[in-house]
Design an enzyme around this catalytic site. Structure first.
Site, PDB file in Angstrom:
ATOM      1  N   TYR A  20      14.085   8.904 -36.748  1.00 23.39           N
ATOM      2  CA  TYR A  20      13.661  10.271 -36.208  1.00 23.39           C
ATOM      3  C   TYR A  20      15.050  11.218 -35.990  1.00 23.39           C
ATOM      4  CZ  TYR A  20      10.132   7.266 -34.336  1.00 23.39           C
ATOM      5  OH  TYR A  20       8.732   6.549 -34.527  1.00 23.39           O
ATOM      6  N   ARG A  41       4.456   4.174 -43.124  1.00 23.25           N
ATOM      7  CA  ARG A  41       5.136   3.077 -42.059  1.00 23.25           C
ATOM      8  C   ARG A  41       4.281   2.030 -41.780  1.00 23.25           C
ATOM      9  NH1 ARG A  41       7.873   5.997 -37.151  1.00 23.25           N
ATOM     10  NH2 ARG A  41       8.823   4.179 -36.949  1.00 23.25           N
ATOM     11  N   PRO A  60       5.397   9.317 -25.034  1.00 21.77           N
ATOM     12  CA  PRO A  60       6.495   8.209 -24.682  1.00 21.77           C
ATOM     13  C   PRO A  60       7.639   7.937 -25.708  1.00 21.77           C
ATOM     14  CG  PRO A  60       4.520   7.151 -25.163  1.00 21.77           C
ATOM     15  CD  PRO A  60       4.110   8.712 -25.122  1.00 21.77           C
ATOM     16  N   ASN A  71       2.574  15.690 -29.716  1.00 24.10           N
ATOM     17  CA  ASN A  71       2.902  14.449 -30.487  1.00 24.10           C
ATOM     18  C   ASN A  71       2.748  13.243 -29.468  1.00 24.10           C
ATOM     19  OD1 ASN A  71       4.261  12.233 -31.548  1.00 24.10           O
ATOM     20  ND2 ASN A  71       6.157  13.437 -32.245  1.00 24.10           N
ATOM     21  N   HIS A  74       3.817  14.729 -35.816  1.00 24.83           N
ATOM     22  CA  HIS A  74       4.661  13.394 -35.892  1.00 24.83           C
ATOM     23  C   HIS A  74       6.109  13.772 -36.572  1.00 24.83           C
ATOM     24  CE1 HIS A  74       1.447  11.111 -34.214  1.00 24.83           C
ATOM     25  NE2 HIS A  74       0.732  11.775 -35.183  1.00 24.83           N
ATOM     26  N   GLU A 114      -1.732  18.146 -34.299  1.00 26.74           N
ATOM     27  CA  GLU A 114      -0.957  16.931 -34.250  1.00 26.74           C
ATOM     28  C   GLU A 114       0.333  17.152 -34.914  1.00 26.74           C
ATOM     29  OE1 GLU A 114      -3.451  13.771 -35.701  1.00 26.74           O
ATOM     30  OE2 GLU A 114      -1.863  12.353 -35.107  1.00 26.74           O
TER      31      GLU A 114
END
Ligand code: DQA
Length: 141
Positions: free
Chosen positions: A22, A106, A9, A73, A99, A97
Site C-alpha cells: 500500500y 492478489r 477498514p 474503497n 483499490h 470503486e
C-alpha cells in the site's frame, strides 16, 4: 459538484500496514492529496473513514440528496458486504470503486467485489492516484 470519498477498514493504517503493497504514505497524506485536487478542480469534497460496516452504511445513506458522486474503497468489506452494496443502490448516487492495490492479481478472495455491479467505474492498482482519477471521472460524467 460535491464528492464524498469513503474509505473502509484499516485504511487509516496506511503508511504502517503492509507498505510493500500500500506504500509508505499515510491516510493523512491521502486526504491532503484529495483535498488539494478538489481545490484545483473546483470540487467540494468530504473524506470519511471508518472501520465499521454500519458506519459506512450510515455515511452512504446520509449522502442521499446532497452529494453528486461517491468514491469508495470499502477495504476488506469489498469482498463481503451486501449491506454496502444495498446502501449504494438505495441512494442511487454515481459511484466509483477504488483499490490502491491491484486486487485482481492478489489472493482469489480479493477478486470478488460485491459493489462492482453497481459502480460506474472500477480503478485498481494505481495507488493514491486512483482516487484522483475517480474524482475526475465523476466530474466528467
Ligand atoms: C484494498 C484491497 C482490499 O483487498 C483490502 O482488504 C484493503 C485495501 C486496496 O485498496 O487495495 O483493505 O481495498
Amino acid at each position: 459538484m460535491k464528492i464524498l470519498v469513503i474509505n473502509g477498514p484499516n485504511l487509516n493504517m496506511l503508511g504502517i500496514r503492509e507498505p510493500s503493497i500500500y506504500g509508505k504514505n499515510t491516510y493523512a497524506d491521502l486526504v491532503g492529496m484529495i483535498e488539494e485536487h478538489a481545490k484545483k478542480t473546483g470540487v467540494c469534497v468530504e473524506c470519511y473513514q471508518s472501520n465499521h460496516e454500519g458506519c459506512l452504511v450510515d455515511k452512504i445513506q446520509e449522502a442521499y440528496g446532497n452529494t453528486d458522486g461517491i468514491v469508495i474503497n470499502p477495504g476488506a468489506y469489498t469482498h463481503t458486504s451486501v449491506a454496502i452494496l444495498d446502501a449504494l443502490k438505495s441512494v442511487g448516487i454515481p459511484t466509483v470503486e477504488v483499490h490502491i492495490s491491484d486486487v485482481d492479481s492478489r489472493e482469489e478472495f480479493r477478486k470478488i467485489s460485491y459493489i462492482t455491479s453497481y459502480c460506474a467505474k472500477r480503478i485498481t492498482g494505481k495507488g493514491f492516484d486512483g482516487y484522483l482519477e475517480a474524482m475526475d471521472f465523476l466530474c466528467e460524467k
